[in-house]
Design an enzyme around this catalytic site. Structure first.
Site, PDB file in Angstrom:
ATOM      1  CG  HIS A  20      -1.867   1.112   1.263  1.00 46.65           C
ATOM      2  ND1 HIS A  20      -2.214   1.734   2.419  1.00 46.65           N
ATOM      3  CD2 HIS A  20      -2.553   1.747   0.277  1.00 46.65           C
ATOM      4  CE1 HIS A  20      -3.074   2.695   2.167  1.00 46.65           C
ATOM      5  NE2 HIS A  20      -3.292   2.721   0.870  1.00 46.65           N
ATOM      6  CG  ASP A  28       8.473   8.055 -22.650  1.00 40.56           C
ATOM      7  OD1 ASP A  28       9.603   8.047 -22.124  1.00 40.56           O
ATOM      8  OD2 ASP A  28       7.831   9.097 -22.846  1.00 40.56           O
ATOM      9  CG  HIS A  96       8.500  15.843 -17.990  1.00 44.49           C
ATOM     10  ND1 HIS A  96       7.934  14.587 -17.958  1.00 44.49           N
ATOM     11  CD2 HIS A  96       9.768  15.670 -18.455  1.00 44.49           C
ATOM     12  CE1 HIS A  96       8.803  13.698 -18.393  1.00 44.49           C
ATOM     13  NE2 HIS A  96       9.918  14.317 -18.699  1.00 44.49           N
ATOM     14  CE1 TYR A 118       7.005  16.073 -21.174  1.00 48.07           C
ATOM     15  CE2 TYR A 118       6.328  16.392 -23.457  1.00 48.07           C
ATOM     16  CZ  TYR A 118       7.089  16.765 -22.367  1.00 48.07           C
ATOM     17  OH  TYR A 118       7.947  17.826 -22.466  1.00 48.07           O
ATOM     18  CB  ALA A 119       3.894   7.555 -23.223  1.00 51.11           C
ATOM     19  CG  ASN A 120       6.904   9.191 -19.041  1.00 50.49           C
ATOM     20  OD1 ASN A 120       7.495   8.196 -19.403  1.00 50.49           O
ATOM     21  ND2 ASN A 120       7.129  10.389 -19.567  1.00 50.49           N
TER      22      ASN A 120
END
EC number: 5.4.99.62
Length: 129
Positions: A20, A28, A96, A118-120
């Protein structure tokens, strides 16, 4: 051998160790990877596996109570923004550079083959009860 779910033994084992509040960065191929967390690199070639495939697969295995992405995703990668907003209605957006700072506290980094900017996303693990 497992019949279903995540077959990559490194990723399956890392997921089993999460608790948890632990952070999981799904990133990316161009995201700088911090030196502290465990890294499972799934990148095979540019675009494979995709960010969407990895996020969808992880959500089959994880309980997620929160998610954070870079605010730049809205303009630079609308498809990834739509995916994340669909999965996480309360998606937190930060600059970012702030996301990169937060990734240093992640317990696990899962690198995709995604080659779009920015595929994070930084996921915060929840509990199933």
């Amino acid at each position: 051998m497992k019949k279903s779910g995540i077959l990559n033994r490194h990723l399956a084992g890392a997921i089993a160790e999460l608790g948890h509040g632990d952070g999981v960065l799904v990133c990316d191929a161009g995201m700088p990877i911090p030196s502290g967390p465990r890294v499972v690199d799934l990148a095979f070639r540019a675009g494979t596996p995709s960010f969407a495939e990895v996020v969808d697969g992880l959500l089959d295995e994880l309980v997620v109570e929160g998610a954070t992405a870079a605010e730049e995703i809205r303009d630079a990668n609308p498809a990834a923004a739509a995916l994340l907003n669909g999965h996480f209605p309360g998606l937190e957006l930060v600059p970012h550079d702030e996301l990169k700072v937060r990734t240093e506290a992640a317990r696990l980094v899962v690198r995709t083959g995604e080659a779009r900017p920015y595929a994070n996303v930084l996921l915060r693990c929840g509990v199933f009860f």
